[in-house]
Design a protein around this motif. Structure first.
Motif, PDB file in Angstrom:
ATOM      1  N   LYS A 295      41.796  31.247  31.419  1.00 48.52           N
ATOM      2  CA  LYS A 295      42.748  30.641  30.488  1.00 48.52           C
ATOM      3  C   LYS A 295      43.535  31.798  29.916  1.00 48.52           C
ATOM      4  N   ASP A 296      44.852  31.777  30.056  1.00 50.63           N
ATOM      5  CA  ASP A 296      45.657  32.810  29.397  1.00 50.63           C
ATOM      6  C   ASP A 296      46.741  32.146  28.570  1.00 50.63           C
ATOM      7  N   ALA A 297      46.764  32.567  27.301  1.00 51.23           N
ATOM      8  CA  ALA A 297      47.733  32.017  26.350  1.00 51.23           C
ATOM      9  C   ALA A 297      48.662  33.138  25.902  1.00 51.23           C
TER      10      ALA A 297
ATOM     11  N   PRO B 297      47.710  38.688  38.706  1.00 50.35           N
ATOM     12  CA  PRO B 297      46.486  39.111  38.033  1.00 50.35           C
ATOM     13  C   PRO B 297      46.520  38.708  36.552  1.00 50.35           C
ATOM     14  N   THR B 298      47.700  38.353  36.044  1.00 52.76           N
ATOM     15  CA  THR B 298      47.947  37.967  34.657  1.00 52.76           C
ATOM     16  C   THR B 298      49.410  37.529  34.597  1.00 52.76           C
ATOM     17  N   ASN B 299      49.866  36.965  33.469  1.00 54.95           N
ATOM     18  CA  ASN B 299      51.172  36.291  33.525  1.00 54.95           C
ATOM     19  C   ASN B 299      52.165  36.675  32.438  1.00 54.95           C
ATOM     20  N   GLU B 300      52.040  37.858  31.845  1.00 54.59           N
ATOM     21  CA  GLU B 300      52.959  38.220  30.752  1.00 54.59           C
ATOM     22  C   GLU B 300      54.427  38.125  31.196  1.00 54.59           C
ATOM     23  N   GLU B 301      54.726  38.648  32.395  1.00 48.41           N
ATOM     24  CA  GLU B 301      56.119  38.674  32.866  1.00 48.41           C
ATOM     25  C   GLU B 301      56.662  37.260  33.097  1.00 48.41           C
TER      26      GLU B 301
ATOM     27  N   ARG C 223      32.088  39.346  37.943  1.00 45.92           N
ATOM     28  CA  ARG C 223      33.196  40.247  38.274  1.00 45.92           C
ATOM     29  C   ARG C 223      33.657  39.910  39.686  1.00 45.92           C
ATOM     30  N   CYS C 224      34.628  39.016  39.748  1.00 45.62           N
ATOM     31  CA  CYS C 224      35.124  38.514  41.022  1.00 45.62           C
ATOM     32  C   CYS C 224      36.460  39.162  41.347  1.00 45.62           C
ATOM     33  N   ARG C 225      36.943  38.873  42.521  1.00 47.88           N
ATOM     34  CA  ARG C 225      38.335  39.227  42.808  1.00 47.88           C
ATOM     35  C   ARG C 225      39.211  38.008  42.464  1.00 47.88           C
TER      36      ARG C 225
ATOM     37  N   PHE D 158      44.005  36.765  40.627  1.00 50.99           N
ATOM     38  CA  PHE D 158      43.407  37.646  41.641  1.00 50.99           C
ATOM     39  C   PHE D 158      43.547  39.096  41.196  1.00 50.99           C
ATOM     40  N   ARG D 159      42.418  39.805  41.181  1.00 48.04           N
ATOM     41  CA  ARG D 159      42.438  41.255  40.943  1.00 48.04           C
ATOM     42  C   ARG D 159      41.562  41.880  42.010  1.00 48.04           C
ATOM     43  N   ASP D 160      42.139  42.827  42.730  1.00 48.02           N
ATOM     44  CA  ASP D 160      41.398  43.413  43.851  1.00 48.02           C
ATOM     45  C   ASP D 160      40.418  44.457  43.305  1.00 48.02           C
ATOM     46  N   GLU D 161      39.417  43.973  42.599  1.00 45.78           N
ATOM     47  CA  GLU D 161      38.402  44.835  41.973  1.00 45.78           C
ATOM     48  C   GLU D 161      37.787  45.744  43.032  1.00 45.78           C
ATOM     49  N   ILE D 162      37.590  47.000  42.668  1.00 47.74           N
ATOM     50  CA  ILE D 162      37.039  47.926  43.663  1.00 47.74           C
ATOM     51  C   ILE D 162      35.596  47.565  43.991  1.00 47.74           C
TER      52      ILE D 162
ATOM     53  N   ILE E 150      28.454  40.787  27.464  1.00 47.01           N
ATOM     54  CA  ILE E 150      29.396  40.294  28.483  1.00 47.01           C
ATOM     55  C   ILE E 150      30.696  39.924  27.781  1.00 47.01           C
ATOM     56  N   GLU E 151      31.799  40.456  28.307  1.00 48.19           N
ATOM     57  CA  GLU E 151      33.107  40.133  27.725  1.00 48.19           C
ATOM     58  C   GLU E 151      33.554  38.772  28.255  1.00 48.19           C
ATOM     59  N   VAL E 152      33.641  37.797  27.340  1.00 47.24           N
ATOM     60  CA  VAL E 152      34.052  36.459  27.778  1.00 47.24           C
ATOM     61  C   VAL E 152      35.502  36.138  27.384  1.00 47.24           C
ATOM     62  N   GLY E 153      36.050  36.956  26.500  1.00 51.55           N
ATOM     63  CA  GLY E 153      37.450  36.750  26.132  1.00 51.55           C
ATOM     64  C   GLY E 153      38.055  38.062  25.660  1.00 51.55           C
ATOM     65  N   HIS E 154      39.379  38.126  25.679  1.00 51.81           N
ATOM     66  CA  HIS E 154      40.049  39.362  25.263  1.00 51.81           C
ATOM     67  C   HIS E 154      41.438  39.000  24.756  1.00 51.81           C
ATOM     68  N   ILE E 155      41.767  39.444  23.550  1.00 50.81           N
ATOM     69  CA  ILE E 155      43.083  39.117  22.996  1.00 50.81           C
ATOM     70  C   ILE E 155      43.851  40.403  22.675  1.00 50.81           C
TER      71      ILE E 155
HETATM   72  N1  5CA Z   1      46.655  38.888  29.997  1.00 47.22           N
HETATM   73  C1  5CA Z   1      45.453  39.216  29.268  1.00 47.22           C
HETATM   74  C2  5CA Z   1      45.096  38.160  28.294  1.00 47.22           C
HETATM   75  S1  5CA Z   1      45.592  36.601  28.810  1.00 47.22           S
HETATM   76  C3  5CA Z   1      44.319  39.482  30.230  1.00 47.22           C
HETATM   77  O1  5CA Z   1      44.477  39.342  31.419  1.00 47.22           O
HETATM   78  N2  5CA Z   1      43.186  39.884  29.697  1.00 47.22           N
HETATM   79  S2  5CA Z   1      41.882  40.383  30.461  1.00 47.22           S
HETATM   80  O2  5CA Z   1      42.219  41.257  31.523  1.00 47.22           O
HETATM   81  O3  5CA Z   1      41.009  40.942  29.504  1.00 47.22           O
HETATM   82  O4  5CA Z   1      41.178  39.133  31.088  1.00 47.22           O
HETATM   83  C4  5CA Z   1      40.811  38.040  30.284  1.00 47.22           C
HETATM   84  C5  5CA Z   1      39.402  37.582  30.576  1.00 47.22           C
HETATM   85  O5  5CA Z   1      39.263  37.243  31.951  1.00 47.22           O
HETATM   86  C6  5CA Z   1      38.341  38.648  30.339  1.00 47.22           C
HETATM   87  O6  5CA Z   1      37.939  38.694  28.991  1.00 47.22           O
HETATM   88  C7  5CA Z   1      37.219  38.176  31.245  1.00 47.22           C
HETATM   89  O7  5CA Z   1      36.428  37.214  30.578  1.00 47.22           O
HETATM   90  C8  5CA Z   1      37.957  37.516  32.391  1.00 47.22           C
HETATM   91  N3  5CA Z   1      38.005  38.413  33.581  1.00 47.22           N
HETATM   92  C9  5CA Z   1      38.740  39.541  33.708  1.00 47.22           C
HETATM   93  N4  5CA Z   1      38.525  40.115  34.906  1.00 47.22           N
HETATM   94  C10 5CA Z   1      37.628  39.321  35.557  1.00 47.22           C
HETATM   95  C11 5CA Z   1      36.999  39.377  36.852  1.00 47.22           C
HETATM   96  N5  5CA Z   1      37.269  40.356  37.707  1.00 47.22           N
HETATM   97  N6  5CA Z   1      36.116  38.397  37.182  1.00 47.22           N
HETATM   98  C12 5CA Z   1      35.850  37.381  36.315  1.00 47.22           C
HETATM   99  N7  5CA Z   1      36.421  37.276  35.098  1.00 47.22           N
HETATM  100  C13 5CA Z   1      37.294  38.235  34.711  1.00 47.22           C
END
Ligand code: 5CA
Length: 437
Positions: free
Chosen positions: A158-160, A108-112, A151-153, A139-143, A280-285
């Motif tokens: 892009k993760d940096a 679902p993300t790659n910190e580890e 809002r997909c699963r 992949f996130r198993d969104e409810i 709409i949240e398009v990025g998050h740091i």
């Molecule tokens: N590891 C951190 C930063 S790399 C991380 O995962 N952040 S996050 O959870 O906020 O996700 C980053 C971005 O992915 C979000 O700002 C959003 O634009 C997108 N995102 C998150 N969840 C979903 C989803 N279920 N469907 C589509 N895009 C998503």
């Protein structure tokens, strides 16, 4: 590309759950097809736009010295047990077992994983700072997956990740990324506002969501309207200037729902400047220091030869979500309006083919070949349909420029039109110049 050959399954039939415009238009224009809840196939037109967005994101990451790599989608659970997040992450994580019974997961993300890559090769402070990124499916198993690609699963992100020796240096990395995000979204034709945000399952105590205004957005935002007037062109990459930019942004109230407190809002922002809206949240740091490096034993030797745990941040952009977000921010009525930077094609040639007009088709093919040679990505509508049917279709697809080959064109001059403006009659060289600019 000739339109008659393009796989473009335009449809009128929309499922009842297609409630917001971007979802409806993407389905209608044959950009995506749902394969199961929150999981989509990307068809040629949709994939083309997403790849263009991906490329803009990549170029802006490279500009600040971030280096691209590619991590797998499937990860071993062991690393997540080491960091302590395996249990905490909850039901959003898709857990799987391989044939040996080993616990795996779809990332679902790659910190580890990135911390593991880093710790196994970097041992000295001399190699710092580092910024690494990848653009990969998550992949996130969104409810409740909903709103199409918003809002997909399964989604493309892009993760940096940044690695620094101490908090002061880590803040420089954070500021670089903050600035780079503003530039990235600007190139995509969007004004994204950084909002102080909650850190959720990623952790840490410093975080910004980048939000674009849209009625259909899921994020509620509260801001001082002056934040929309900050001009990022006034800042450059010198450290001091970036610090000033962060200070300028931080001095103005801008928070998401979770951080909102009415009494602070009223205290800090005069009534006439208060903006309460949706986005709409398009990025998050995030900045989380040693939240992962400590439990995963990710150290380097510092100047004194002592072990120093690495200070880390992570930075996400929703690449697949951006396709929908751009549509939401730009559409008018039933028309998608792509910014030039991500339009599926640079220009479309629309010949009038009534009564099987071979002459117009021949002229159009010549224009097509000329533009192709100039590296212009051109679509030729060679389908035998009336002009009104053609225009309807091209309104839907949203390519920003049209060359109309009909009664207003001669052998050497053609009707050229930017969507929503008056047309002019131009030579091929003039058209080329317009498109190249
Ligand atoms: N590891 C951190 C930063 S790399 C991380 O995962 N952040 S996050 O959870 O906020 O996700 C980053 C971005 O992915 C979000 O700002 C959003 O634009 C997108 N995102 C998150 N969840 C979903 C989803 N279920 N469907 C589509 N895009 C998503």
């Amino acid at each position: 590309m000739f339109l008659s050959k393009l796989f473009l399954p335009i449809t009128k039939n929309l499922p009842s759950d297609a409630k917001i415009k971007s979802h409806q238009l993407m389905l209608r224009a044959g950009m995506i097809k749902q394969s199961s809840a929150g999981i989509y196939s990307w068809l040629p037109l949709g994939l083309k736009v997403m790849k263009k967005i991906e490329q803009v994101v990549r170029e802006e990451q490279n500009k600040i010295g971030a280096q691209e790599l590619l991590m797998p989608t499937i990860q071993s659970a062991d690393l997540w047990k080491e960091s302590g997040r395996y249990n905490d992450y909850g039901e959003e994580m898709l857990r799987i077992k391989d044939r040996q019974g080993r616990e795996m997961l779809y990332g679902p993300t790659n910190e580890e994983l990135i911390t593991d890559i880093f710790r196994s090769s970097i041992k000295s402070y001399k190699a710092l700072p580092q910024m690494l990124y990848h653009i990969q499916w998550k992949f996130r198993d969104e409810i409740r997956p909903r709103f199409g690609v918003m809002r997909c699963r399964e989604f493309f992100m892009k993760d940096a990740y940044s690695f620094d020796l101490n908090d002061t240096n880590a803040e420089i990395s954070y500021n670089k990324m903050f600035f780079s995000y503003l530039k990235t979204f600007k190139r995509l034709g969007l004004q994204a506002i950084p909002m102080s945000a909650d850190t959720g399952p990623i952790g840490g105590d410093l975080s910004h969501e980048f939000i674009i205004l849209a009625e259909t957005g899921e994020s509620k935002i509260y801001a001082d309207k002056n934040i929309f007037n900050i001009n990022i062109e006034n800042y450059d990459f010198e450290k001091e200037s970036l610090k000033k930019m962060r200070t300028d942004y931080s001095s103005l109230y801008a928070v998401t729902d979770e951080k909102f407190e009415k009494k602070n809002f009223d205290k800090e922002v005069p009534k006439k400047n208060q903006v309460m809206t949706k986005g709409i949240e398009v990025g998050h740091i995030f900045y989380f220091g040693d939240k992962y490096s400590d439990p995963l034993n990710c150290f380097v030797d510092n100047q004194d030869g002592k072990k120093n745990s690495i200070k880390m941040g992570s930075y996400g952009i929703g690449v697949s979500r951006l396709v929908g977000a751009i549509i939401e921010a730009k559409y008018e009525n039933e028309i998608m309006k792509w910014p030039k930077s991500v339009s599926p094609y640079d220009v479309v040639i629309i010949p009038s083919l009534s009564k099987n007009n071979i002459e117009n088709l021949t002229k159009s093919i010549k224009i097509y070949q000329y533009l192709k040679k100039q590296n212009i990505d051109v679509l030729l509508d060679d389908v035998d349909e009336s002009m009104s049917q053609k225009f309807k279709k091209h309104d839907l697809i949203g390519v920003p420029y049209q060359i109309i080959v009909g009664s207003n064109s001669t052998d050497t001059k053609f009707e050229f039109k930017e969507v929503n403006s008056a047309s002019s009659i131009l030579s091929l060289d003039e058209i080329k110049l317009k498109l190249k600019n």
